[in-house]
Motif scaffolding. Structure first.
Motif, PDB file in Angstrom:
ATOM      1  N   TYR A 191       0.835  -1.200   0.000  1.00  0.00           N
ATOM      2  CA  TYR A 191       0.000   0.000   0.000  1.00  0.00           C
ATOM      3  C   TYR A 191       0.872   1.255   0.000  1.00  0.00           C
ATOM      4  N   GLN A 192       1.869   1.263   0.846  1.00  0.00           N
ATOM      5  CA  GLN A 192       2.786   2.404   0.916  1.00  0.00           C
ATOM      6  C   GLN A 192       3.560   2.572  -0.399  1.00  0.00           C
ATOM      7  N   ALA A 193       3.966   1.448  -0.985  1.00  0.00           N
ATOM      8  CA  ALA A 193       4.696   1.508  -2.258  1.00  0.00           C
ATOM      9  C   ALA A 193       3.840   2.197  -3.324  1.00  0.00           C
ATOM     10  N   TYR A 194       2.576   1.821  -3.398  1.00  0.00           N
ATOM     11  CA  TYR A 194       1.690   2.448  -4.393  1.00  0.00           C
ATOM     12  C   TYR A 194       1.430   3.915  -4.078  1.00  0.00           C
ATOM     13  N   GLN A 195       1.394   4.251  -2.812  1.00  0.00           N
ATOM     14  CA  GLN A 195       1.186   5.660  -2.456  1.00  0.00           C
ATOM     15  C   GLN A 195       2.330   6.533  -2.946  1.00  0.00           C
ATOM     16  N   HIS A 196       3.528   5.947  -3.049  1.00  0.00           N
ATOM     17  CA  HIS A 196       4.689   6.710  -3.496  1.00  0.00           C
ATOM     18  C   HIS A 196       4.993   6.529  -4.983  1.00  0.00           C
ATOM     19  N   CYS A 197       4.107   5.850  -5.668  1.00  0.00           N
ATOM     20  CA  CYS A 197       4.309   5.537  -7.083  1.00  0.00           C
ATOM     21  C   CYS A 197       4.190   6.814  -7.932  1.00  0.00           C
ATOM     22  N   SER A 198       5.120   6.994  -8.871  1.00  0.00           N
ATOM     23  CA  SER A 198       5.071   8.180  -9.742  1.00  0.00           C
ATOM     24  C   SER A 198       4.074   7.953 -10.877  1.00  0.00           C
ATOM     25  N   GLU A 199       3.731   9.045 -11.569  1.00  0.00           N
ATOM     26  CA  GLU A 199       2.847   8.941 -12.735  1.00  0.00           C
ATOM     27  C   GLU A 199       3.434   7.996 -13.775  1.00  0.00           C
ATOM     28  N   ALA A 200       4.747   8.126 -13.995  1.00  0.00           N
ATOM     29  CA  ALA A 200       5.407   7.286 -15.001  1.00  0.00           C
ATOM     30  C   ALA A 200       5.340   5.812 -14.600  1.00  0.00           C
ATOM     31  N   GLU A 201       5.535   5.533 -13.320  1.00  0.00           N
ATOM     32  CA  GLU A 201       5.455   4.137 -12.868  1.00  0.00           C
ATOM     33  C   GLU A 201       4.035   3.600 -13.033  1.00  0.00           C
ATOM     34  N   PHE A 202       3.052   4.422 -12.699  1.00  0.00           N
ATOM     35  CA  PHE A 202       1.657   3.995 -12.873  1.00  0.00           C
ATOM     36  C   PHE A 202       1.365   3.682 -14.336  1.00  0.00           C
ATOM     37  N   LYS A 203       1.962   4.472 -15.218  1.00  0.00           N
ATOM     38  CA  LYS A 203       1.653   4.330 -16.638  1.00  0.00           C
ATOM     39  C   LYS A 203       2.432   3.201 -17.305  1.00  0.00           C
ATOM     40  N   PHE A 204       3.731   3.125 -17.035  1.00  0.00           N
ATOM     41  CA  PHE A 204       4.568   2.189 -17.795  1.00  0.00           C
ATOM     42  C   PHE A 204       5.027   0.975 -16.989  1.00  0.00           C
ATOM     43  N   GLY A 205       4.926   1.029 -15.680  1.00  0.00           N
ATOM     44  CA  GLY A 205       5.435  -0.064 -14.848  1.00  0.00           C
ATOM     45  C   GLY A 205       4.593  -1.326 -14.998  1.00  0.00           C
ATOM     46  N   THR A 206       5.243  -2.480 -14.841  1.00  0.00           N
ATOM     47  CA  THR A 206       4.507  -3.737 -14.940  1.00  0.00           C
ATOM     48  C   THR A 206       4.839  -4.678 -13.783  1.00  0.00           C
ATOM     49  N   GLU A 207       5.636  -4.231 -12.825  1.00  0.00           N
ATOM     50  CA  GLU A 207       6.115  -5.169 -11.806  1.00  0.00           C
ATOM     51  C   GLU A 207       5.847  -4.638 -10.391  1.00  0.00           C
ATOM     52  N   CYS A 208       4.900  -5.258  -9.687  1.00  0.00           N
ATOM     53  CA  CYS A 208       4.577  -4.835  -8.313  1.00  0.00           C
ATOM     54  C   CYS A 208       5.742  -5.094  -7.356  1.00  0.00           C
ATOM     55  N   LEU A 209       6.471  -6.192  -7.588  1.00  0.00           N
ATOM     56  CA  LEU A 209       7.588  -6.519  -6.686  1.00  0.00           C
ATOM     57  C   LEU A 209       8.625  -5.406  -6.702  1.00  0.00           C
ATOM     58  N   GLU A 210       8.799  -4.796  -7.868  1.00  0.00           N
ATOM     59  CA  GLU A 210       9.787  -3.731  -7.995  1.00  0.00           C
ATOM     60  C   GLU A 210       9.340  -2.479  -7.219  1.00  0.00           C
ATOM     61  N   LEU A 211       8.042  -2.227  -7.201  1.00  0.00           N
ATOM     62  CA  LEU A 211       7.557  -1.063  -6.439  1.00  0.00           C
ATOM     63  C   LEU A 211       7.882  -1.220  -4.957  1.00  0.00           C
ATOM     64  N   ALA A 212       7.715  -2.443  -4.447  1.00  0.00           N
ATOM     65  CA  ALA A 212       8.003  -2.688  -3.031  1.00  0.00           C
ATOM     66  C   ALA A 212       9.493  -2.466  -2.742  1.00  0.00           C
ATOM     67  N   LEU A 213      10.342  -2.826  -3.708  1.00  0.00           N
ATOM     68  CA  LEU A 213      11.785  -2.638  -3.538  1.00  0.00           C
ATOM     69  C   LEU A 213      12.149  -1.155  -3.627  1.00  0.00           C
ATOM     70  N   GLN A 214      11.653  -0.482  -4.666  1.00  0.00           N
ATOM     71  CA  GLN A 214      12.017   0.918  -4.895  1.00  0.00           C
ATOM     72  C   GLN A 214      11.512   1.847  -3.786  1.00  0.00           C
ATOM     73  N   HIS A 215      10.287   1.629  -3.358  1.00  0.00           N
ATOM     74  CA  HIS A 215       9.670   2.599  -2.445  1.00  0.00           C
ATOM     75  C   HIS A 215       9.724   2.190  -0.977  1.00  0.00           C
ATOM     76  N   CYS A 216       9.918   0.901  -0.709  1.00  0.00           N
ATOM     77  CA  CYS A 216       9.943   0.462   0.689  1.00  0.00           C
ATOM     78  C   CYS A 216      11.222  -0.294   1.046  1.00  0.00           C
ATOM     79  N   GLY A 217      12.070  -0.515   0.059  1.00  0.00           N
ATOM     80  CA  GLY A 217      13.310  -1.246   0.329  1.00  0.00           C
ATOM     81  C   GLY A 217      13.082  -2.722   0.634  1.00  0.00           C
ATOM     82  N   THR A 218      11.918  -3.232   0.250  1.00  0.00           N
ATOM     83  CA  THR A 218      11.606  -4.645   0.518  1.00  0.00           C
ATOM     84  C   THR A 218      11.977  -5.498  -0.689  1.00  0.00           C
ATOM     85  N   SER A 219      12.928  -6.398  -0.490  1.00  0.00           N
ATOM     86  CA  SER A 219      13.361  -7.261  -1.582  1.00  0.00           C
ATOM     87  C   SER A 219      12.544  -8.551  -1.550  1.00  0.00           C
ATOM     88  N   ALA A 220      11.851  -8.844  -2.637  1.00  0.00           N
ATOM     89  CA  ALA A 220      10.923  -9.977  -2.660  1.00  0.00           C
ATOM     90  C   ALA A 220      11.641 -11.315  -2.803  1.00  0.00           C
TER      91      ALA A 220
END
Ligand code: CTP
Ligand code: MG
Length: 252
Positions: A191-220
């Motif tokens: 939830y926190q990862a998505y809250q910090h998601c940029s417009e570009a990530e929302f538009k072009f991103g395809t990987e939820c695991l990467e959002l958790a890593l980029q925005h929360c430092g959680t490695s899946a």
């Protein structure tokens, strides 16, 4: 499964599911979105929902559908008696749809207000073949590590192409995996990862695991899943899915 559970309830925390199903299925070339295409008379999404509903430790399932599919989804829920399901409206990209689904468990969400789970499983509505034992692996790993996802070994080598369509470079196949679904997350992390998601990530991103890593430092944790996790993508995949379902019906 028996080895993991040993007759006890294998999960002692709340688990919910978000099923993004708001795409239009362009690659099938069909006018009906693939999740609503019928297989042996029953919409594809109903098989996927059933795969989760039969797991007793899963509490609720949020299906995210486009506004114009809301009534159809309501009819499917009634007809097939899907008791754990709530409907949420989708967004313009898969990431937007998933975030809308997650918002159903949050104070800030619109629509149904559901009990916040400890772990949320995200799964594509168009991957109907999944078993409880694999869901359990994903769920327990997510609870322990914060995030987990199904992967498969690569069948083909991945090459990067230039804009002009020429080879740029290739990747060392043994180091890479195909990211499949399901994925599991501690709810607060994704939830926190998505809250910090940029417009570009929302538009072009395809990987939820990467959002958790980029925005929360959680490695899946990446867990190799069965080949049955494949996604219905093209028109002929609907025929393949029908063959698999027929086969399993003939065995039961
Ligand atoms: N999805 C979604 N919201 C979107 C786009 C996709 O909920 N705006 C969902 C799809 O319904 C599907 C899952 O994400 O269950 C995986 O996406 P994909 O296989 O790409 O489905 P589509 O986008 O519908 O298909 P296509 O890319 O061929 O148009
Ligand atoms: Mg798509």
């Amino acid at each position: 499964l028996s080895e993991l559970t040993k007759g006890r309830c294998p999960v002692n925390f709340p688990v919910a599911v978000v099923l993004p199903a708001a795409g239009s299925g362009e690659r099938t070339g069909l006018s009906t979105p693939k999740q609503f295409c019928k297989i042996l008379g029953r919409p594809l999404i109903s098989y996927t929902i059933h795969a989760f509903e039969r797991v007793f430790w899963i509490d609720s399932i949020v299906v995210v559908v486009a506004k114009e599919s809301h009534d159809l989804m309501t009819d499917i829920i009634q007809k097939y008696n899907h008791t754990k399901v709530k409907i949420v409206e989708g967004g313009s990209t898969r990431h937007r749809s998933i975030f809308n689904g997650l918002l159903a468990f949050s104070e800030q969400g619109f629509g149904p207000k559901l009990q916040k789970p400890k772990v949320v499983i995200i799964h594509d509505a168009v991957r109907p073949f999944l078993e409880e034992d694999f869901l359990l692996k994903i769920t327990l790993a997510a609870n322990k590590q914060g995030a987990s996802g199904a992967v498969r070994p690569l069948v083909s080598t991945v090459v990067a192409a230039t804009t002009g369509g020429y080879l740029d470079h290739s990747l060392e196949r043994a180091r890479y995996r195909a990211s499949e679904m399901p994925q599991g997350f501690i709810y607060d992390i994704i939830y926190q990862a998505y809250q910090h998601c940029s417009e570009a990530e929302f538009k072009f991103g395809t990987e939820c695991l990467e959002l958790a890593l980029q925005h929360c430092g959680t490695s899946a944790v990446l867990i190799e899943g069965p080949s049955s996790l494949w996604k219905v993508t093209h028109k002929q995949d609907l025929a393949s899915a029908e063959a698999v379902i027929k086969e399993s019906l003939s065995q039961s």
